[in-house]
Design a protein around this motif. Structure first.
Motif, PDB file in Angstrom:
ATOM      1  N   TYR A   1       3.084 -16.963  -9.910  1.00 38.45           N
ATOM      2  CA  TYR A   1       2.072 -16.383  -9.033  1.00 38.45           C
ATOM      3  C   TYR A   1       2.543 -16.112  -7.608  1.00 38.45           C
ATOM      4  O   TYR A   1       1.853 -15.423  -6.848  1.00 38.45           O
ATOM      5  CB  TYR A   1       0.860 -17.327  -8.957  1.00 38.45           C
TER       6      TYR A   1
ATOM      7  N   LYS B   1       2.740 -12.391  -6.015  1.00 41.81           N
ATOM      8  CA  LYS B   1       1.455 -11.755  -5.671  1.00 41.81           C
ATOM      9  C   LYS B   1       0.925 -12.313  -4.354  1.00 41.81           C
ATOM     10  O   LYS B   1       0.392 -11.567  -3.521  1.00 41.81           O
ATOM     11  CB  LYS B   1       0.439 -11.977  -6.788  1.00 41.81           C
ATOM     12  N   CYS B   2       1.069 -13.609  -4.171  1.00 35.40           N
ATOM     13  CA  CYS B   2       0.628 -14.246  -2.930  1.00 35.40           C
ATOM     14  C   CYS B   2       1.379 -13.663  -1.730  1.00 35.40           C
ATOM     15  O   CYS B   2       0.776 -13.232  -0.745  1.00 35.40           O
ATOM     16  CB  CYS B   2       0.852 -15.758  -3.014  1.00 35.40           C
TER      17      CYS B   2
ATOM     18  N   ASP C   1       3.151 -10.889  -1.484  1.00 40.70           N
ATOM     19  CA  ASP C   1       2.889  -9.453  -1.304  1.00 40.70           C
ATOM     20  C   ASP C   1       1.621  -9.232  -0.482  1.00 40.70           C
ATOM     21  O   ASP C   1       1.548  -8.321   0.353  1.00 40.70           O
ATOM     22  CB  ASP C   1       2.755  -8.752  -2.653  1.00 40.70           C
ATOM     23  N   SER C   2       0.612 -10.066  -0.734  1.00 43.75           N
ATOM     24  CA  SER C   2      -0.650  -9.911   0.005  1.00 43.75           C
ATOM     25  C   SER C   2      -0.495 -10.281   1.470  1.00 43.75           C
ATOM     26  O   SER C   2      -1.291  -9.851   2.308  1.00 43.75           O
ATOM     27  CB  SER C   2      -1.757 -10.762  -0.639  1.00 43.75           C
TER      28      SER C   2
ATOM     29  N   TRP D   1      -4.377 -15.200  -3.152  1.00 43.21           N
ATOM     30  CA  TRP D   1      -3.969 -14.059  -2.318  1.00 43.21           C
ATOM     31  C   TRP D   1      -5.127 -13.597  -1.437  1.00 43.21           C
ATOM     32  O   TRP D   1      -6.298 -13.892  -1.694  1.00 43.21           O
ATOM     33  CB  TRP D   1      -3.462 -12.911  -3.186  1.00 43.21           C
TER      34      TRP D   1
END
Length: 384
Positions: A18, A21-22, A24-25, A95
């Protein structure tokens, strides 16, 4: 970057599924003047390599590594080196929406608040997104409030102080406020978020609220702390957490002001983990719960708590086995569910009656208005 507006602190532990995604946000936030402090808490998967790759792509990412000391210590390590005007916490499997930090920063600055609360959505492994009601702090205020120019304090949202989600990530903090009271996450305790949450809410002079959904919290995956701790001795840490909160209330002369909220919190937390306790510790946990609650006289709490919490107390005190406690709690829940359903039917019936009554009154008014207008017309015709 001359001024760092926000320090985002991300505790990282075995989150290779995960973490991307974290991050990237965070690196794509519309607010660019930020630092992203990632504290690797002794990961044994590929999380450190993922962090290293992202840090090469974005020089705003600062990496800290430590031996495994748990999430509280990781957050604390990040807080020690944070330099931003404000601080946000993001868990490594969650995120933010891309304009979250900009909106929170603007709200905090316009209100000069110590702490900004905001709304959260839950994301389940089935890809289902749930909007919980527990973050609707705007229900305490008028509909026409301009939340970019509005502050309040803990007393205004009193029921939420000890009986909401305790996570640090649905709050946005002024760093000077955190430093002025030397707030920290207690180490060697499984649920350090709870006392931290209570302390910051009660110590903040000015709270503000951003009534938007800015954070996605990943629920029910196998690495979740709820799943990890329920069948280990760590489940007993909840009693340490309760003691920590009680000690804080007494030392700050706040216990009387929040007495009923504290007893509800204590009963809710003990019962929550009782119902989720793994087989290994069920008998011991029940005995510990009975001992904890036996220090509270029923006459002390009966009048200040709802019937549901009084029954939780009596159930735990009187149960002679773990299975009996679980069965009785289930019957209590079913009974209260039935009562709620009956109350809803009564409310709906009353609502329908009011609606019918209102419709009749509207028709009556229309008729009266029609009669009145016709009367005036007839009178004018006679004059001619």
């Amino acid at each position: 970057m001359d001024i760092i507006k926000v320090s985002v602190i991300v505790p990282v532990y075995n989150s290779e599924k995960y973490l991307g995604k974290c991050l990237d946000s965070l690196i794509n936030q519309t607010l660019k003047d930020i630092e992203i402090i990632c504290v690797d808490d002794g990961s044994t998967d590929s999380s450190p390599e993922i962090l290293e790759n992202y840090s090469k792509r974005d020089n705003r990412i600062k990496l800290v590594s430590q031996e495994n000391r748990d999430v509280g210590a990781a957050r604390g390590a990040g807080l020690k080196i944070a330099t931003g005007e404000y601080v946000a916490f993001v868990d490594n499997d969650d995120w933010l929406v891309l304009d979250a930090l900009q909106k929170l920063y603007n709200n905090a600055r316009s209100n000069d608040s110590d702490l900004v609360l905001f709304k959260v959505r839950y994301f389940y492994s089935s890809n289902e997104i749930i909007t919980p009601k527990s973050f609707d702090f705007d229900k305490y205020f008028n509909n026409d409030v301009d939340f970019n120019s509005f502050t309040f304090n803990a007393l205004d949202i009193k029921p939420e102080v000890m009986n909401n989600l305790f996570a640090p990530w649905f709050k946005f903090y002024k760093r000077n406020f955190l430093n002025s009271y030397n707030f920290y996450f207690k180490e060697k305790i499984t649920y350090p978020d709870v006392p931290f949450h209570v302390q910051v809410l009660l110590k903040a002079n000015k709270l503000s609220f951003c009534p938007e959904y800015l954070y996605f919290y990943r629920k029910n995956h196998q690495e979740s702390m709820l799943l990890i701790s329920k069948d280990t001795s760590r489940i007993f840490d909840i009693f340490k957490v309760i003691d920590e909160v009680q000690s804080f209330l007494f030392s700050n002369d706040l216990f009387k002001s929040y007495e009923s909220e504290f007893y509800q919190f204590k009963l809710q937390q003990i019962n929550f983990w009782l119902l989720r306790c793994g087989k290994t510790h069920q008998k011991e946990y029940l005995l510990k719960s009975k001992k904890e609650l036996s220090n509270i006289k029923f006459s002390t709490i009966e009048s200040m708590l709802s019937r549901r919490y009084n029954e939780i107390y009596l159930n735990i005190i009187n149960s002679t086995s773990y299975q009996e406690a679980i069965s009785l709690d289930e019957s209590i829940k079913l009974r209260f569910k039935d009562i709620k359903a009956k109350n809803r039917k009564v409310e709906n019936r009353n609502s329908e009656n009011i609606k019918v009554k209102t419709e009749k009154e509207i028709k009556k008014l229309k008729f009266q208005k029609s009669v009145s207008i016709n009367g005036i017309r007839n009178f004018l015709r006679r004059l001619k």
